[in-house]
Design an enzyme around this catalytic site. Structure first.
Site, short mmCIF file in Angstrom:
data_model
loop_
_atom_site.label_atom_id
_atom_site.label_comp_id
_atom_site.label_asym_id
_atom_site.label_seq_id
_atom_site.Cartn_x
_atom_site.Cartn_y
_atom_site.Cartn_z
N GLY A 43 -23.39 14.86 -8.11
CA GLY A 43 -24.67 15.20 -8.71
C GLY A 43 -25.53 14.04 -9.18
O GLY A 43 -26.74 14.11 -9.11
N ASP A 99 -25.70 13.82 -13.79
CA ASP A 99 -26.95 14.53 -13.60
C ASP A 99 -27.27 15.43 -14.79
O ASP A 99 -28.40 15.47 -15.25
CB ASP A 99 -26.94 15.35 -12.31
N ASP A 102 -23.92 20.05 -19.86
CA ASP A 102 -24.13 21.37 -20.47
C ASP A 102 -22.96 21.66 -21.40
O ASP A 102 -23.06 21.45 -22.59
CB ASP A 102 -24.42 22.46 -19.45
N LYS A 130 -28.45 20.12 -21.66
CA LYS A 130 -28.58 21.55 -21.92
C LYS A 130 -27.74 21.86 -23.16
O LYS A 130 -26.65 22.42 -23.06
CB LYS A 130 -28.08 22.32 -20.70
N PHE A 151 -30.34 27.88 -14.98
CA PHE A 151 -29.70 27.21 -13.85
C PHE A 151 -30.77 26.44 -13.08
O PHE A 151 -31.77 27.01 -12.67
CB PHE A 151 -29.02 28.23 -12.93
N VAL A 152 -30.55 25.13 -12.93
CA VAL A 152 -31.54 24.27 -12.29
C VAL A 152 -30.97 23.60 -11.05
O VAL A 152 -29.76 23.40 -10.92
CB VAL A 152 -32.08 23.20 -13.26
N ARG A 164 -29.88 19.23 -3.15
CA ARG A 164 -29.80 17.95 -3.86
C ARG A 164 -30.97 17.04 -3.50
O ARG A 164 -31.38 16.20 -4.29
CB ARG A 164 -28.50 17.23 -3.54
#
Length: 173
Positions: A43, A99, A102, A130, A151-152, A164
């Site tokens: 990521g 990236d 959360d 997050k 959700f991104v 990506r």
């Protein structure tokens, strides 16, 4: 999902501007230190590549692959080391780049792992934070954007094995 409308949360230009600022801040903070950037794959690869271009100090770069999501939108809560750090990091100042943070479970795991390997100092840098989803007591040392619990996808973040490469952050409406 792609038949739904994309809701752009963070534009390509906003990302570029914030990364430039962050690069200057990190360069100042790590001046006269022995910086090792540890990018967590997959990521962070786009974010890490863009960020290190803005660093004005010498830097060594390594990669580590972890997995806690698979193809899901939710973390499994278990961190699997797929590929470990390829270098000796003992005595180095390590900046872990990811990236998104959360739950914080992966970042906390990697921080402890890096400390066990003898890093002089360990900090973390994320594109997205997050905080509403946090399950551990961890605040990133460097962060580009704080986002709500949605959700991104894009700019390195994936859905399945796709998206990506999209140069902005979005979700679907």
């Amino acid at each position: 999902m792609d038949n739904k409308k994309r809701n752009i949360l963070i534009t390509k230009e906003q990302i570029a501007n914030k990364i430039a600022d962050l690069g200057a801040e990190i360069s100042k903070d790590y001046e006269n230190k022995n910086l090792y950037v540890l990018a967590l794959l997959r990521g962070s690869f786009i974010f890490a590549a863009d960020l290190v271009r803005y660093l004005t100090i010498p830097v060594k770069i390594g990669f580590m692959t972890t997995s806690s999501y698979g193809h899901s939108e939710e973390s499994s809560g278990y961190v699997n080391v797929v590929n470990d750090i390829p270098d000796n990091i003992e005595g180095l100042d390590v900046l872990i780049i990811d990236d998104i943070i959360d739950t914080g479970i992966t970042m906390e795991f990697v921080i402890q792992h890096v400390k066990k390997l003898g890093a002089r100092s360990v900090n973390c840098c994320v594109l997205l934070d997050k905080p509403e989803r946090r399950k551990v007591s961890l605040v990133p040392d460097y962060c580009c954007f704080q986002i709500p619990d949605v959700f991104v996808v894009g700019y390195g973040l994936n859905y399945g094995d796709y998206y990506r490469n999209i140069p902005y952050i979005f979700n679907w409406e």
